[in-house]
Scaffold this motif. Structure first.
Motif, PDB file in Angstrom:
ATOM      1  N   VAL A  48       3.379  24.071  14.349  1.00 35.81           N
ATOM      2  CA  VAL A  48       2.898  22.950  15.147  1.00 35.81           C
ATOM      3  C   VAL A  48       1.566  22.446  14.599  1.00 35.81           C
ATOM      4  CG1 VAL A  48       2.093  22.223  17.426  1.00 35.81           C
ATOM      5  CG2 VAL A  48       4.097  23.711  17.226  1.00 35.81           C
ATOM      6  N   ARG A  49       0.655  23.363  14.371  1.00 39.02           N
ATOM      7  CA  ARG A  49      -0.695  22.988  13.911  1.00 39.02           C
ATOM      8  C   ARG A  49      -0.625  22.229  12.590  1.00 39.02           C
ATOM      9  NH1 ARG A  49      -3.751  25.461  10.352  1.00 39.02           N
ATOM     10  NH2 ARG A  49      -2.515  27.382  10.445  1.00 39.02           N
ATOM     11  N   GLN A  50       0.131  22.752  11.643  1.00 38.08           N
ATOM     12  CA  GLN A  50       0.173  22.133  10.327  1.00 38.08           C
ATOM     13  C   GLN A  50       0.957  20.827  10.335  1.00 38.08           C
ATOM     14  OE1 GLN A  50       1.527  25.219   7.635  1.00 38.08           O
ATOM     15  NE2 GLN A  50      -0.047  26.627   8.355  1.00 38.08           N
ATOM     16  N   SER A  80      -1.368  18.179  12.058  1.00 40.06           N
ATOM     17  CA  SER A  80      -2.551  17.861  11.255  1.00 40.06           C
ATOM     18  C   SER A  80      -2.175  17.085   9.994  1.00 40.06           C
ATOM     19  CB  SER A  80      -3.325  19.127  10.909  1.00 40.06           C
ATOM     20  OG  SER A  80      -2.553  19.999  10.109  1.00 40.06           O
ATOM     21  N   THR A  81      -1.033  17.419   9.371  1.00 41.08           N
ATOM     22  CA  THR A  81      -0.620  16.656   8.196  1.00 41.08           C
ATOM     23  C   THR A  81      -0.189  15.246   8.566  1.00 41.08           C
ATOM     24  OG1 THR A  81       1.606  17.641   8.342  1.00 41.08           O
ATOM     25  CG2 THR A  81       0.041  18.671   6.814  1.00 41.08           C
ATOM     26  N   PRO A 102      -9.506  12.558   5.943  1.00 40.31           N
ATOM     27  CA  PRO A 102      -8.911  11.401   5.267  1.00 40.31           C
ATOM     28  C   PRO A 102      -8.166  10.472   6.209  1.00 40.31           C
ATOM     29  CG  PRO A 102      -7.603  13.371   4.867  1.00 40.31           C
ATOM     30  CD  PRO A 102      -8.850  13.818   5.577  1.00 40.31           C
ATOM     31  N   GLY A 103      -7.667  10.986   7.318  1.00 45.67           N
ATOM     32  CA  GLY A 103      -6.906  10.160   8.241  1.00 45.67           C
ATOM     33  C   GLY A 103      -7.609  10.017   9.570  1.00 45.67           C
ATOM     34  N   LEU A 104      -6.832  10.035  10.632  1.00 41.49           N
ATOM     35  CA  LEU A 104      -7.395   9.899  11.966  1.00 41.49           C
ATOM     36  C   LEU A 104      -8.102  11.182  12.401  1.00 41.49           C
ATOM     37  CD1 LEU A 104      -4.422   8.166  13.829  1.00 41.49           C
ATOM     38  CD2 LEU A 104      -6.484   7.075  12.928  1.00 41.49           C
ATOM     39  N   HIS A 128       5.110  19.725   4.881  1.00 44.20           N
ATOM     40  CA  HIS A 128       5.660  19.626   6.250  1.00 44.20           C
ATOM     41  C   HIS A 128       6.431  18.331   6.493  1.00 44.20           C
ATOM     42  CE1 HIS A 128       3.972  23.228   8.293  1.00 44.20           C
ATOM     43  NE2 HIS A 128       3.193  23.198   7.228  1.00 44.20           N
ATOM     44  N   ASN A 129       7.082  17.811   5.455  1.00 36.34           N
ATOM     45  CA  ASN A 129       7.902  16.619   5.635  1.00 36.34           C
ATOM     46  C   ASN A 129       9.288  17.009   6.148  1.00 36.34           C
ATOM     47  OD1 ASN A 129       5.904  14.851   4.703  1.00 36.34           O
ATOM     48  ND2 ASN A 129       6.484  15.204   2.571  1.00 36.34           N
TER      49      ASN A 129
END
Length: 295
Positions: free
Chosen positions: A7-9, A12-13, A35-37, A220-221
């Motif tokens: 869940v965490r990864q 976050s990704t 780098p993102g939100l 994690h795709n």
């Protein structure tokens, strides 16, 4: 796999790939450390408190409602496969009782399914399970994947072939795409059946033996894989551009039927006729069963 880490990864990704500009948020200058939100930006977009979203991203999906999951999915701009994966992770987090490993997948299929495969004579077709094994095929299906059956390992497995067999780089003209797709499908299946011992063992084996797999697994795709077009460079008949359709088999959980029809009148249709003739000439069924199962 540890469900909280998953869940965490995953969250976050997904958060890291979306910029404030993509999300329609104003920025006020200054250096951003991510780098993102930011977490607080995702919380604002989803309409939840920062503390609550932080709890979710730390891996605790216990008790989370569907409405919150949907809001998080919208905030992170998840596609359908990612949305489904988030639901699968939440379902795992809310499971009660003792967790048990999924029973081993059957070595073959019901005879009625093999009869169905054998009636498909103009296109490669096979039945696979959620561990990426080919458990049954028609003559053209075995012929299409004949390079996979040159290995003595049984059952023939798409993931092992792609990441552990050098022949796969010739078989798939766009090997990178094939590798990315395979890992994304496998991760989705792992999310749907988190206690499947066979999937866990496959992931562990590939993580140990392939840097290419390990790098892709860390992304994690996830992906849905039901229809489209694939290219194969077959060692006997050359380039094949095949459509594919994947159909779930409701009475055989974890199994699906894949059929690869060629476009009528195309060069690939002619190449499949040559492949069918070759399969008869070499007796592809004997090639497939030439080595005793080693797994």
């Amino acid at each position: 796999m540890n469900s909280r880490d998953e869940v965490r990864q995953f969250l976050s990704t997904r958060r890291g790939r979306i910029s404030p500009q993509q999300a329609g948020l104003e920025t006020f200058g200054g250096r951003r450390r991510v780098p993102g939100l930011r977490r607080e930006e995702v919380a604002r977009l989803a309409g939840v408190s920062v503390d609550y979203y932080t709890r979710l991203e730390r891996g605790n999906l216990t008790g989370v409602s569907d409405s919150v999951l949907d809001a998080i999915a919208r905030a992170l701009e998840l596609d359908r496969a990612e949305h489904d994966h988030l639901y699968d992770l939440a379902r795992t987090a809310n499971m009660t009782g003792r967790k048990r490993a999924t029973a081993p997948a059957p070595a073959g299929v019901r005879s009625e399914l093999q009869y169905l495969l054998d009636t498909i004579t103009g296109a490669p077709a096979f039945i696979g399970n959620n561990r990426m094994d080919i458990v049954a095929a028609n003559t053209l299906g075995y012929a299409l994947y004949s390079d996979m059956y040159r290995s003595t390992a049984r059952p023939a497995n798409h993931s092992r072939f792609i990441f552990l067999d050098p022949r796969a780089h010739d078989f798939y003209p766009d090997w990178e795409r094939a590798a990315n797709t395979n890992v994304a499908i496998l991760r989705r299946e792992a999310g749907r059946t988190p206690h499947d011992k066979g999937i866990a063992e496959l992931i562990g084996e590939l993580s140990m033996r392939s840097d290419e797999f390990r790098m892709r697994w860390a992304a994690h795709n996830v992906r849905r894989h039901y229809a489209g077009t694939k290219l194969f460079q077959h060692s006997v008949v050359g380039l094949l551009e095949l459509n594919y359709q994947v159909l779930g088999l409701d009475d055989d959980p974890g199994h699906s039927l894949t059929v690869y029809p060629a476009t009528p009148g195309s060069s690939t249709e002619e190449a499949l006729k040559l492949l069918a003739s070759w399969a008869v000439t070499v007796n592809i069924a004997e090639v497939v069963s030439a080595h005793a199962p080693s797994r």
